[in-house]
Design a protein around this motif. Structure first.
Motif, PDB file in Angstrom:
ATOM      1  N   GLY A   1     -14.255 -19.932 -11.641  1.00  0.00           N
ATOM      2  CA  GLY A   1     -15.443 -20.584 -11.141  1.00  0.00           C
ATOM      3  C   GLY A   1     -16.653 -19.810 -11.592  1.00  0.00           C
ATOM      4  N   TRP A   2     -17.614 -20.782 -12.096  1.00  0.00           N
ATOM      5  CA  TRP A   2     -18.816 -19.973 -12.868  1.00  0.00           C
ATOM      6  C   TRP A   2     -19.973 -20.694 -12.177  1.00  0.00           C
ATOM      7  N   PHE A   3     -20.812 -19.750 -11.784  1.00  0.00           N
ATOM      8  CA  PHE A   3     -22.049 -20.365 -10.803  1.00  0.00           C
ATOM      9  C   PHE A   3     -23.239 -19.339 -11.065  1.00  0.00           C
ATOM     10  N   GLN A   4     -23.955 -20.118 -12.001  1.00  0.00           N
ATOM     11  CA  GLN A   4     -25.033 -19.281 -12.642  1.00  0.00           C
ATOM     12  C   GLN A   4     -26.559 -19.965 -12.672  1.00  0.00           C
ATOM     13  N   GLY A   5     -27.622 -19.387 -12.184  1.00  0.00           N
ATOM     14  CA  GLY A   5     -29.007 -19.892 -12.460  1.00  0.00           C
ATOM     15  C   GLY A   5     -29.084 -21.347 -11.549  1.00  0.00           C
ATOM     16  N   ARG A   6     -29.893 -21.998 -12.189  1.00  0.00           N
ATOM     17  CA  ARG A   6     -30.552 -23.408 -11.414  1.00  0.00           C
ATOM     18  C   ARG A   6     -29.274 -24.311 -11.742  1.00  0.00           C
ATOM     19  N   MET A   7     -29.064 -25.126 -10.417  1.00  0.00           N
ATOM     20  CA  MET A   7     -28.009 -26.306 -10.639  1.00  0.00           C
ATOM     21  C   MET A   7     -28.310 -27.353 -11.553  1.00  0.00           C
TER      22      MET A   7
ATOM     23  N   ASP B   1     -10.384 -22.558  -1.290  1.00  0.00           N
ATOM     24  CA  ASP B   1      -9.532 -23.695  -0.952  1.00  0.00           C
ATOM     25  C   ASP B   1      -8.733 -24.215  -2.282  1.00  0.00           C
ATOM     26  N   THR B   2      -8.814 -23.808  -3.244  1.00  0.00           N
ATOM     27  CA  THR B   2      -8.301 -24.245  -4.408  1.00  0.00           C
ATOM     28  C   THR B   2      -7.324 -23.022  -5.175  1.00  0.00           C
ATOM     29  N   ASP B   3      -6.744 -23.295  -6.358  1.00  0.00           N
ATOM     30  CA  ASP B   3      -5.945 -22.274  -7.272  1.00  0.00           C
ATOM     31  C   ASP B   3      -6.740 -21.616  -8.160  1.00  0.00           C
ATOM     32  N   LEU B   4      -8.197 -21.707  -8.013  1.00  0.00           N
ATOM     33  CA  LEU B   4      -8.967 -20.743  -8.888  1.00  0.00           C
ATOM     34  C   LEU B   4      -8.596 -19.172  -8.643  1.00  0.00           C
ATOM     35  N   ASP B   5      -8.522 -18.674  -9.862  1.00  0.00           N
ATOM     36  CA  ASP B   5      -8.256 -17.148 -10.071  1.00  0.00           C
ATOM     37  C   ASP B   5      -9.410 -16.360  -9.582  1.00  0.00           C
ATOM     38  N   TYR B   6     -10.575 -16.614 -10.155  1.00  0.00           N
ATOM     39  CA  TYR B   6     -11.628 -15.769  -9.905  1.00  0.00           C
ATOM     40  C   TYR B   6     -13.133 -16.499  -9.764  1.00  0.00           C
ATOM     41  N   LEU B   7     -13.996 -16.030  -9.234  1.00  0.00           N
ATOM     42  CA  LEU B   7     -15.435 -16.562  -9.243  1.00  0.00           C
ATOM     43  C   LEU B   7     -16.282 -15.677  -9.543  1.00  0.00           C
ATOM     44  N   CYS B   8     -17.118 -16.086 -10.405  1.00  0.00           N
ATOM     45  CA  CYS B   8     -18.227 -15.348 -10.939  1.00  0.00           C
ATOM     46  C   CYS B   8     -19.464 -16.112 -10.772  1.00  0.00           C
ATOM     47  N   MET B   9     -20.269 -15.407  -9.656  1.00  0.00           N
ATOM     48  CA  MET B   9     -21.584 -16.120  -9.209  1.00  0.00           C
ATOM     49  C   MET B   9     -22.661 -15.038  -9.543  1.00  0.00           C
TER      50      MET B   9
ATOM     51  N   PRO C   1     -14.259 -20.999 -30.498  1.00  0.00           N
ATOM     52  CA  PRO C   1     -15.553 -21.026 -30.316  1.00  0.00           C
ATOM     53  C   PRO C   1     -16.091 -22.283 -29.110  1.00  0.00           C
ATOM     54  N   LEU C   2     -15.000 -22.384 -28.096  1.00  0.00           N
ATOM     55  CA  LEU C   2     -15.246 -23.365 -27.272  1.00  0.00           C
ATOM     56  C   LEU C   2     -14.418 -22.578 -25.762  1.00  0.00           C
ATOM     57  N   VAL C   3     -14.836 -23.501 -24.663  1.00  0.00           N
ATOM     58  CA  VAL C   3     -14.190 -23.107 -23.567  1.00  0.00           C
ATOM     59  C   VAL C   3     -14.164 -24.694 -22.967  1.00  0.00           C
ATOM     60  N   LEU C   4     -12.854 -24.875 -21.850  1.00  0.00           N
ATOM     61  CA  LEU C   4     -12.642 -25.949 -21.193  1.00  0.00           C
ATOM     62  C   LEU C   4     -13.897 -25.982 -19.977  1.00  0.00           C
ATOM     63  N   ASN C   5     -14.539 -27.060 -19.804  1.00  0.00           N
ATOM     64  CA  ASN C   5     -15.654 -27.003 -18.858  1.00  0.00           C
ATOM     65  C   ASN C   5     -15.444 -28.306 -17.912  1.00  0.00           C
ATOM     66  N   THR C   6     -15.338 -28.050 -16.711  1.00  0.00           N
ATOM     67  CA  THR C   6     -15.319 -29.088 -15.782  1.00  0.00           C
ATOM     68  C   THR C   6     -16.169 -28.823 -14.740  1.00  0.00           C
ATOM     69  N   SER C   7     -16.540 -29.791 -13.906  1.00  0.00           N
ATOM     70  CA  SER C   7     -17.473 -29.787 -12.627  1.00  0.00           C
ATOM     71  C   SER C   7     -16.803 -28.673 -11.446  1.00  0.00           C
TER      72      SER C   7
ATOM     73  N   ILE D   1     -16.249 -25.144 -13.465  1.00  0.00           N
ATOM     74  CA  ILE D   1     -14.954 -24.637 -13.554  1.00  0.00           C
ATOM     75  C   ILE D   1     -14.572 -24.475 -14.972  1.00  0.00           C
ATOM     76  N   LEU D   2     -14.088 -23.086 -15.525  1.00  0.00           N
ATOM     77  CA  LEU D   2     -13.875 -22.785 -16.781  1.00  0.00           C
ATOM     78  C   LEU D   2     -12.434 -22.483 -16.950  1.00  0.00           C
ATOM     79  N   ALA D   3     -11.886 -22.901 -18.155  1.00  0.00           N
ATOM     80  CA  ALA D   3     -10.617 -22.323 -18.457  1.00  0.00           C
ATOM     81  C   ALA D   3     -10.400 -22.228 -19.938  1.00  0.00           C
ATOM     82  N   ASP D   4      -9.217 -21.679 -20.460  1.00  0.00           N
ATOM     83  CA  ASP D   4      -8.814 -21.512 -21.676  1.00  0.00           C
ATOM     84  C   ASP D   4      -8.476 -22.826 -22.145  1.00  0.00           C
ATOM     85  N   PRO D   5      -9.179 -23.365 -23.245  1.00  0.00           N
ATOM     86  CA  PRO D   5      -8.912 -24.654 -23.794  1.00  0.00           C
ATOM     87  C   PRO D   5      -7.471 -24.916 -24.444  1.00  0.00           C
ATOM     88  N   ARG D   6      -6.703 -23.849 -24.765  1.00  0.00           N
ATOM     89  CA  ARG D   6      -5.660 -23.674 -25.708  1.00  0.00           C
ATOM     90  C   ARG D   6      -4.478 -24.422 -25.109  1.00  0.00           C
ATOM     91  N   PRO D   7      -4.008 -23.959 -24.087  1.00  0.00           N
ATOM     92  CA  PRO D   7      -2.475 -24.381 -23.522  1.00  0.00           C
ATOM     93  C   PRO D   7      -2.637 -25.668 -23.039  1.00  0.00           C
TER      94      PRO D   7
END
Length: 626
Positions: free
Chosen positions: A425-431, A599-607, A572-578, A443-449
């Protein structure tokens, strides 16, 4: 001059602040109330925008509403008279509902809502400061005024405003007179591309005004074998791009149900109930209505070019959320450049109303100095932001383990986690303003698998497994991965280095060199679990991806994260979803983010510069992970 714009009472309500022609703040009410598609008077959004601006309602010079309520009432009345006695119950229900809100009364009644807001001060003469902007002009203004163009054709397509459903116009800039918009042609209710798509959304068992994305995502699994039936029986397209719908089949003008179910089922098979499994027939119908809408939008773009002679196009209205259609206009249309308002629906109308109040009502000059910004939308980062104290307080309140790292270490740490296959989970700056998460609430993930796609949909987003994800790619590397071609005359990109898509508004095909040979039929349901290419997690079954191009000047930390991920993986890219769960708005506050994380299966939260985790095994020790 400080101008407040707002929209409400139909779709997603919002508020926006424009100061001396510059966009300062904008936010949807749903993000603050946590009610999905909240259409109520945007009291909380107004307060948030004023707080960010350091102003009160007494400081506001003009208040702009995104449509003319009495003109909309005239449309409802005229529709009722034209169809009398059919639809009288439907009309009565609509009128009574609207009348209770006081929306169709005088401007003073809307002013009373503002005066009653907790943000109001002593100055309450709203009838003298209230500007009502026609609905499609609000959309057009939201698209043209912040765009990077001095002149452009304007195309607006949505469900319905007052009377208009589709509008073609032209935006121009003249010395001494600033920027202006002329609306040249319009189609009127009930002939609506947005409502046509919504009828099929409902027939396919999805929720109207929320499930249209699902139809677009389902379409690549099917074949458009119902296309001719739709064009013969439902919508009739003329040579000039205009169209009419069959009112005896699509009954939304006179009935609370949107279509004649028996006739629709005779044409397209049984209506799908919301909980029924999806079949190939459903996918084929989705593919068919998607293709029809794409073809109509492409012809409307051609007509906008013919009517205006402009080389650039701007898009707004709810249909402009159809990024597949936008991609076809960009590739096949007659324009050199296409720019789509990042909040093209009714929430963006709040912003457009404020901008039209500046340029049109107040006749103020254009503001062209944007510094490093490509357009006037501030990379859509227009919502609230939160500091380290608030972030840590939210984590401590839920007893979440976390580590404060240096600001420079956030991007490398998150990139290393992604490279290890973790969901972050990626939470940075102004919404962000608008429906797309662009790297502030993502929410970010490795785009490969390929397996990541299913895991995200089922265990985090908790939604249908067929839904695709977007790729956030470094702007200067997009041409190495996607057929998002720039044009020789492009304003938005350097010739030959690919096209801009900073707001996830375009779909592009992955280059053949990045794809694998496979005998699997990947267009079957479940086909997304096939490793089709190097970035299968964010590639749909038709070999395309929704693209977000990322520049350092738009979001330095997000760009740094993707750059670090590229160093680790050569991708040079990542998977990005809301950053949200099914049925919920995108998170706004640190508390929202922590709740979703737990409440989800997210592994880490970066705020901001804080990294949080759940289990002792996942603990960080002050260094970024190996």
């Amino acid at each position: 001059m400080l101008i407040l714009g707002f929209s409400c009472y139909y779709h997603n309500s919002a508020a926006a602040i424009v100061s001396d022609g510059e966009v300062v703040a904008a936010v949807e009410e749903e993000r603050l109330t946590r009610v999905k598609n909240d259409s109520r008077f945007p009291e909380n959004a107004i307060r948030a925008c004023l707080d960010w601006s350091g102003a009160t309602l007494d400081d506001v010079d003009l208040v702009a509403f995104y449509e003319k309520p009495q003109r909309k009432l005239a449309r409802i009345l005229s529709t009722a008279v034209r169809n009398y006695p059919r639809g009288s119950d439907h009309f009565r229900a609509i009128f009574e509902n609207r009348n209770e809100r006081g929306l169709y009364g005088s401007a003073g009644l809307v002013g009373k809502l503002l005066a009653a807001s907790p943000t109001a001060g002593a100055r309450t003469a709203w009838d003298k400061r209230l500007v009502q902007v026609p609905h499609h002009l609000s959309h057009a203004a939201s698209a043209f005024y912040p765009s990077p163009f001095e002149s452009a054709a304007v195309l607006v397509a949505d469900g319905v405003g007052e009377f208009a459903t589709t509008t073609i116009g032209a935006g121009t800039t003249t010395a001494g007179n600033g920027k202006k918009i002329r609306l040249l042609r319009e189609l009127r209710f009930p002939h609506s591309l947005g409502l046509l798509y919504s009828c099929f959304t409902h027939f396919l068992g999805f929720e109207v005004n929320d499930g249209e994305y699902k139809v677009m995502g389902l379409a690549p699994y099917g074949r458009p074998r119902f296309r001719e039936s739709i064009l013969d029986n439902v919508v009739h397209v003329r040579a000039d791009g205009s169209f009419t719908i069959d009112e005896s089949l699509l009954t939304y003008p006179i009935a609370r149900h949107m279509y004649d179910r028996a006739r629709m089922e005779a044409l397209f098979g049984p209506r799908r109930e919301p909980d029924e499994p999806l079949t190939q027939a459903h996918a084929d119908l989705a593919a068919s209505i998607q293709q029809v809408v794409e073809e109509i939008m492409l012809e409307l773009a051609n007509q906008a070019h013919a009517s205006t002679g402009e080389r650039n196009l701007v898009l707004a209205g709810g249909v402009a959320l159809n990024c597949v259609a936008n991609g076809r206009i960009q590739r096949e249309g007659p324009f050199d450049d296409v720019w789509v308002q990042p909040a093209p629906g009714d929430s963006g109308g709040a912003l457009g109303a404020a901008l039209e109040a500046w340029h049109g009502h107040a006749a103020q000059p254009s503001r062209t100095a944007r510094g490093h910004q490509a357009d006037g939308m501030c990379a859509a980062r227009l919502g609230p932001a939160y500091g380290l104290r608030e972030v840590c307080s939210a984590l401590r309140a839920r007893d979440v383990s976390h580590l404060v790292v240096s600001p420079d270490e956030v991007a490398p740490t998150a990139a290393a986690l992604l490279a290890r296959g973790r969901l972050v989970g990626w939470f940075q700056g102004r919404m962000e303003f608008g429906p797309r998460a662009l790297g502030s609430r993502s929410i970010l993930a490795d785009p490969r698998p390929a397996a990541v796609q299913k895991a995200l949909n089922l265990k985090v987003k908790r939604r249908e497994s067929f839904r695709p994800f977007a790729a956030a790619v470094l702007r200067d590397r997009v041409a190495d991965w996607f057929a998002l071609e720039g044009r020789e005359t492009s304003v938005l990109g350097t010739p030959g280095d690919g096209y801009e898509s900073p707001y996830m508004s375009l779909v592009a095909r992955i280059l053949p060199a990045r794809s694998f040979d496979t005998e699997d039929d990947v267009r079957r349901f479940g086909g997304l679990d096939v490793q089709r290419n190097e970035i299968s997690a964010c590639t749909h079954v038709d070999g395309t991806s929704r693209i977000q191009t990322v520049r350092p000047q738009d979001d330095g930390r997000f760009h740094a994260l993707i750059t670090e991920f590229d160093k680790l993986t050569s991708i040079p890219l990542v998977l990005n979803t809301s950053f949200n769960r099914r049925g919920e708005p995108i998170v706004c506050t640190p508390q929202d983010a922590v709740d979703c994380f737990l409440d989800t299966d997210l592994d880490y939260l970066c705020m901001e510069n804080v990294v949080a985790w759940k289990s002792p095994e996942a603990a960080l020790t002050g260094r970024r992970p190996d």
